[in-house]
Design an enzyme around this catalytic site. Structure first.
Site, PDB file in Angstrom:
ATOM      1  N   GLU A   1      31.138  42.048  40.382  1.00 28.72           N
ATOM      2  CA  GLU A   1      31.893  41.250  39.408  1.00 28.72           C
ATOM      3  C   GLU A   1      32.237  39.885  39.986  1.00 28.72           C
ATOM      4  O   GLU A   1      32.676  39.773  41.142  1.00 28.72           O
ATOM      5  CB  GLU A   1      33.176  42.006  39.046  1.00 28.72           C
ATOM      6  CG  GLU A   1      34.122  41.259  38.131  1.00 28.72           C
ATOM      7  CD  GLU A   1      35.441  41.991  37.965  1.00 28.72           C
ATOM      8  OE1 GLU A   1      36.236  41.590  37.088  1.00 28.72           O
ATOM      9  OE2 GLU A   1      35.698  42.959  38.715  1.00 28.72           O
TER      10      GLU A   1
ATOM     11  N   LYS B   1      33.011  40.979  29.084  1.00 27.35           N
ATOM     12  CA  LYS B   1      33.917  42.120  29.240  1.00 27.35           C
ATOM     13  C   LYS B   1      34.760  42.292  27.993  1.00 27.35           C
ATOM     14  O   LYS B   1      35.358  41.340  27.489  1.00 27.35           O
ATOM     15  CB  LYS B   1      34.805  41.900  30.465  1.00 27.35           C
ATOM     16  CG  LYS B   1      35.652  43.111  30.833  1.00 27.35           C
ATOM     17  CD  LYS B   1      36.453  42.847  32.098  1.00 27.35           C
ATOM     18  CE  LYS B   1      37.268  44.067  32.484  1.00 27.35           C
ATOM     19  NZ  LYS B   1      38.094  43.815  33.688  1.00 27.35           N
TER      20      LYS B   1
ATOM     21  N   CYS C   1      34.321  46.112  35.871  1.00 28.82           N
ATOM     22  CA  CYS C   1      35.599  46.517  36.437  1.00 28.82           C
ATOM     23  C   CYS C   1      36.053  47.862  35.862  1.00 28.82           C
ATOM     24  O   CYS C   1      35.271  48.806  35.818  1.00 28.82           O
ATOM     25  CB  CYS C   1      36.629  45.417  36.219  1.00 28.82           C
ATOM     26  SG  CYS C   1      38.156  45.646  37.175  1.00 28.82           S
TER      27      CYS C   1
END
Length: 582
Positions: free
Chosen positions: A335, A401, A451
């Site tokens: 990430e 995301k 994540c």
């Protein structure tokens, strides 16, 4: 002779009725002897429910703290989880009303969360710059909030199992575990965990089902997901308590009643455990498409250097070298490996990566930031994104995301003051779409997430269910450097393993500091890198196709079953307990 006998019989009957009425009146007035079961009188009167001693709640708090040991990195912690949940259920049956039941459940949850998510202190204090007392207070307040959900579950169980009715009518009489109480406990616990995973964006960390990844109930994950596994775990624990209690309480009351009361719940608990073990042998998905040779990178960039100008230059140089070091079908960076917008990538880096992809046939996923460019050149709606480079193609794949971290990636309304106490360089980011197209690597679709998105199994199942081309491989990229070398790394990997069990898909986990790993479709870690090291993981991953029951239905199965059983318990549990007491 018959004539004199009749009046005497009537007189004895009337005397018995009068005695019964008198006994009932004295019971209502609290002046008569009390009975915990027929033929077992006590010499003290019925009174209002007594206050439980403080050590009762301290014991629940300690059991909750011990429950953290059932999660990673403890191996085979599922057995410990069953034992501790059996203790929790037995402890709840000692409570004296719904309030004490809720306090008991809350104490258990508080112990679990304080010891299970203490690593949040590291992110707020060590890297966020928050004062130690404030960071510690924030962890405690957050743990208290999370403890509200097990408290809600325990209070809900008290009502739906008839426990509250039992206490309100009979004073200090103990509550006997029953069938409807057992199923109410499992259902209330599952509902509480589901609410914790969805309310206020959700935080399903330490959901009880995760402890079973290496435990005896892992085989239920493809059917009902992590909340379903937690439901079955709570049910097994309650059945054990019910069997043990009935075996002790009903001894000497007749063999048939003893068998029905003690043996049946025990056998059902054993059957569920055996079924969980056997179901791990069931193949819910099948291999699909050619295997991929993958390289998963771990840069181990220090968090305090990650957003520093010199640190950004060093990270770009590091990942350029690691990406172009060796070709593979798929190369994955962590990430925000390059914490810039693609438009800001240094030309040498962008050109080297593009040339390498075209010349070697390597597909590359790079973690970076995204944004929308307005006609006047302004950048708005920043996103935490993954960008995919496909060989000999000018199209740049992008994934944004969708499930953002509160306080890290967006600021909840009214909490800007809290974020100002920290020095974390992420503020209000824009969310991606709930379902986004997969990244194509040769002919293998790959579903990506960023994540802690991989702790929300329902969202991954939805993506696989609603995408026109369901992915055969899962990829998660993370930066867990915020939490140092703590149990958060192992816990996150354990949750990623649950996603592979639920979906029947393998997963590649690329992290900045650890734990970078490859997980097969059966939840087994086939390879991983040591934490806090720089390296690349070279693995072969076989994609799969097909739907597990969990992909098809998501959490609907466990929610429907739990709500039906709770409604049944709420409607009939108190009445059954009343008849039992009478």
């Amino acid at each position: 002779m018959a004539e004199p006998i009749l009046p005497r019989a009537r007189q004895r009957a009337a005397t018995s009725v009068d005695a019964a009425n008198a006994a009932g009146a004295s019971l209502r007035s609290g002046s008569a002897g009390r009975y915990d079961r027929p033929g077992r009188p006590f010499d003290r009167p019925i009174s209002a429910p007594r206050a439980l001693p403080r050590w009762h709640y301290l014991a629940a708090l300690a059991a909750g703290a011990a429950n953290t040991l059932s999660f990673a990195p403890t191996p085979h912690g599922g057995w410990l989880a069953l034992a501790l949940f059996a203790f929790l259920y037995a402890w709840l049956t000692r409570t004296t009303g719904w309030k004490s039941a809720a306090l008991t459940g809350g104490a258990f949850g508080l112990g679990n969360f304080v010891t299970g998510v203490w690593w949040l202190y590291v992110s707020m204090h060590d890297y966020g710059g928050m004062a130690a007392p404030l960071a510690g207070a924030a962890v405690m307040l957050f743990s208290l909030y999370l403890a509200l959900y097990p408290a809600l579950s325990a209070g809900l169980w008290s009502f739906c199992a008839g426990h509250a009715e039992n206490v309100s009518r009979r004073g200090e009489l103990p509550f006997y575990p029953t069938w409807h109480g057992t199923f109410a406990f499992a259902s209330a616990w599952a509902i509480g965990e589901w609410l914790r995973g969805t309310m206020l964006t959700g935080f399903p960390w330490l959901a009880s089902g995760y402890a079973q990844v290496d435990g005896p109930l892992a085989g239920f994950a493809p059917i009902a997901g992590v909340y379903g596994v937690g439901w079955i775990g709570a049910l097994v624990a309650a059945l054990i308590v019910q069997a043990v209690h009935a075996g002790i309480a009903r001894r000497g009351r007749g063999r048939e009643r003893w068998v029905a009361a003690a043996i049946c719940p025990g056998l059902l608990a054993l059957a569920l455990i055996a079924s969980g073990m056997l179901l791990t042998r069931v193949a819910w998905t099948l291999p699909a498409n050619a295997p991929l040779n993958a390289r998963v990178l771990q840069g181990n960039v220090k968090q305090e250097m990650k957003f520093d100008e010199a640190g950004v230059r060093d990270a770009i140089a590091l990942y350029q070298r690691m990406i172009t070091e060796k070709p593979a079908d798929l190369i994955v960076t962590p990430e925000t490996a390059v914490p810039l917008l693609p438009q800001q990538f240094p030309p040498p880096f962008a050109q080297a990566v593009r040339k390498f992809a075209d010349s070697t046939g390597s597909s590359i996923l790079v973690g970076a930031f995204g944004a929308t460019i307005t006609p006047d050149g302004q950048m708005i709606d920043p996103t935490n994104s993954l960008f995919g480079i496909t060989p000999n193609s000018n199209e740049l794949y992008r994934y944004d995301k969708r499930h953002l971290v509160p306080f890290g990636e967006f600021v909840p309304l009214g909490f800007h003051w809290f974020v100002q106490l920290m020095n974390i360089p992420l503020g209000d980011l824009a969310r991606g779409q709930p379902v986004q197209r997969p990244f194509m690597v040769h002919n293998q679709p790959v579903d990506v997430d960023i994540c802690y998105e991989d702790i929300f199994g329902e969202e991954i199942a939805r993506s696989l269910r609603e995408t026109a081309t369901p992915a055969g491989v899962l990829v998660n990229v993370s930066n867990l450097a915020w939490f140092g070398d703590t149990i958060a790394l192992d816990q996150h990997l354990q949750m990623a393993r649950m996603r592979t069990l639920e979906t029947g898909r393998p997963m590649l986990a690329a992290t900045n500091t650890g734990t970078t790993a490859a997980i097969d479709a059966h939840g087994r870690v086939v390879a991983k890198l040591p934490a806090m090291t720089v390296g690349s993981l070279d693995v072969t991953v076989q994609g799969t196709s097909g739907r597990t029951p969990y992909i098809a239905a998501g959490n609907n199965i466990v929610l429907a079953v739990s709500l039906i059983l709770l409604a049944f318990g709420f409607a009939f549990g108190p009445a059954r307990q009343k008849r039992r007491n009478d």
